[in-house]
Design an enzyme around this catalytic site. Structure first.
Site, PDB file in Angstrom:
ATOM      1  N   TYR A 160       0.925  -1.086  -0.133  1.00 35.76           N
ATOM      2  CA  TYR A 160      -0.039   0.092  -0.089  1.00 35.76           C
ATOM      3  C   TYR A 160       0.835   1.264   0.016  1.00 35.76           C
ATOM      4  O   TYR A 160       0.516   2.048  -0.811  1.00 35.76           O
ATOM      5  CB  TYR A 160      -0.935   0.199   1.411  1.00 35.76           C
ATOM      6  CG  TYR A 160      -2.596   0.267   1.111  1.00 35.76           C
ATOM      7  CD1 TYR A 160      -2.811   1.067  -0.101  1.00 35.76           C
ATOM      8  CD2 TYR A 160      -3.413  -0.308   1.754  1.00 35.76           C
ATOM      9  CE1 TYR A 160      -4.043   1.383  -0.668  1.00 35.76           C
ATOM     10  CE2 TYR A 160      -4.999  -0.033   1.267  1.00 35.76           C
ATOM     11  CZ  TYR A 160      -5.071   0.775   0.176  1.00 35.76           C
ATOM     12  OH  TYR A 160      -6.247   0.956  -0.080  1.00 35.76           O
TER      13      TYR A 160
ATOM     14  N   GLU B  63       2.241   6.352  -7.014  1.00 36.46           N
ATOM     15  CA  GLU B  63       1.081   7.502  -7.347  1.00 36.46           C
ATOM     16  C   GLU B  63       1.456   8.665  -7.363  1.00 36.46           C
ATOM     17  O   GLU B  63       1.421   9.766  -8.236  1.00 36.46           O
ATOM     18  CB  GLU B  63      -0.247   6.859  -6.923  1.00 36.46           C
ATOM     19  CG  GLU B  63      -0.674   5.372  -7.228  1.00 36.46           C
ATOM     20  CD  GLU B  63      -1.901   5.031  -6.620  1.00 36.46           C
ATOM     21  OE1 GLU B  63      -2.804   5.880  -6.107  1.00 36.46           O
ATOM     22  OE2 GLU B  63      -2.096   3.865  -6.232  1.00 36.46           O
TER      23      GLU B  63
END
Ligand SMILES: CCCCCCCCCCCCC/C=C/C(=O)SCCNC(=O)CCNC(=O)[C@H](O)C(C)(C)COP(=O)(O)OP(=O)(O)OC[C@H]1O[C@@H](n2cnc3c(N)ncnc32)[C@H](O)[C@@H]1OP(=O)(O)O
Length: 287
Positions: free
Chosen positions: A209, A216
């Site tokens: 994660y 991102e």
């Protein structure tokens, strides 16, 4: 004819019992002192935590609920297709890297598969909305929409960033996560869940994660100069609608929104991990 209760209605439609408004839950961990905090968290995230009814058919945490035949068949097909899609993507990435020895051009070579399967994942929001999976619409919505945004409005639209290392970072994190997650759902539906898959589903995310989110954010950051220079997706005044929109500032706001949103998703997954791997018992309070 008497009125049907929500549960009877859901059963008649072949939907799970959590369809409609979810019941109030208490999570009780016999081994952990964090009971009160866990209770609060289950209500906060708006899920029913996958809990079932109290009483004779109460099930252990993580155990699958009964679904209608059609819903089970659809979800099995969906999960097998998604596992296969992300596996194809993984194999293509490994092959590309082994053949070329560089990440440059990797995105271009896998983009069609990525776009197809990530866009297909919009159905996950539909699954939540129609109640065939008990996940929170909000949690799934944030997760899926941020991915769609990254695929279409960032990586697809801004060609100069497609060879950034950060793209590989989130591609790898997403791919490993999704192979694990969809195979977890598939094996659960088939009632043959190997412990390794369950363990992987609720442990890999601890690393993946943050890695995915870092990828991102770095990719959006790399896109900023190009967006500023070209003014893409921006609407300037004056125009006949008298509306202005600046994609550059939108990206800055999106990056900032990771600060409150990411910890919520991460802690949600940590709570799910405690529930599924460490067996916190779920008791339902009648509403
Ligand atoms: C417009 C722009 C907007 C931008 C917004 C920006 C802000 C963004 C901030 C944060 C961005 C995050 C971006 C994400 C990056 C990454 O993904 S990085 C890679 C690592 N990622 C992860 O590890 C993702 C983890 N996420 C998940 O696992 C899930 O997607 C989830 C949505 C968070 C939900 O997890 P969870 O609550 O554990 O629920 P489920 O796994 O869904 O399980 C609940 C029960 O539902 C059953 N179920 C769910 N789906 C299915 C299915 N397809 N088929 C069958 N069953 C399903 C599941 O089995 C559970 O059932 P029970 O066991 O009976 O309870």
């Amino acid at each position: 004819m008497g009125r049907l209760s929500r549960r009877q209605l859901a059963a008649a439609l072949g939907l799970p019992r959590w369809a409609g408004s979810p019941p109030t839950l208490l999570l009780i961990s016999p081994t952990s002192p964090g009971c009160a905090a866990t209770m609060a968290s289950s209500d906060e995230d708006g899920t029913n935590g996958g809990a079932s009814e109290a009483g004779e058919d109460r099930e252990a945490p993580g155990k699958r609920r009964r679904l209608g035949l059609l819903a089970t068949a659809w979800l099995t097909f969906y999960n097998i297709a998604m596992t296969a899609g992300w596996l194809v993507l993984a194999i293509a990435m490994v092959r590309f890297y082994m053949e070329k020895g560089t990440h440059r051009g990797l995105y271009k070579s896998v983009q069609k598969t990525l776009k197809f399967f990530q866009t297909f994942a919009l159905l996950e929001i539909v699954h939540c909305l129609i109640g065939i999976v008990p996940t929170s619409v909000l949690v799934t919505g944030v997760q899926v929409s941020s991915r769609i945004f990254m695929v279409w409005l960032i990586t697809h639209s801004i060609k100069p960033i497609q060879n950034e290392e950060s793209v590989v970072l989130f591609l790898v994190a997403w791919t490993v996560t999704e192979i694990t997650r969809y195979s977890f759902y598939t094996f659960s539906l088939l009632d043959h869940l190997p412990y390794f898959i369950k363990w992987a589903r609720y442990n890999f995310f601890i690393i993946l994660y943050p890695v995915g989110v870092a990828g991102e954010l770095l990719t959006i950051y790399a896109a900023l100069p190009y967006v500023k220079k070209t003014g893409m997706f921006s609407i300037r005044l004056p125009n006949k609608y008298n509306v202005s929109f600046d994609y550059y500032y939108f990206l800055l706001i999106t990056m900032a929104s990771y600060i409150p949103l990411f910890p919520q998703l991460y802690f949600h997954m940590l709570r799910q991990r405690r529930k599924v791997l460490h067996g916190e018992v779920i008791v339902e309070k009648d509403d």
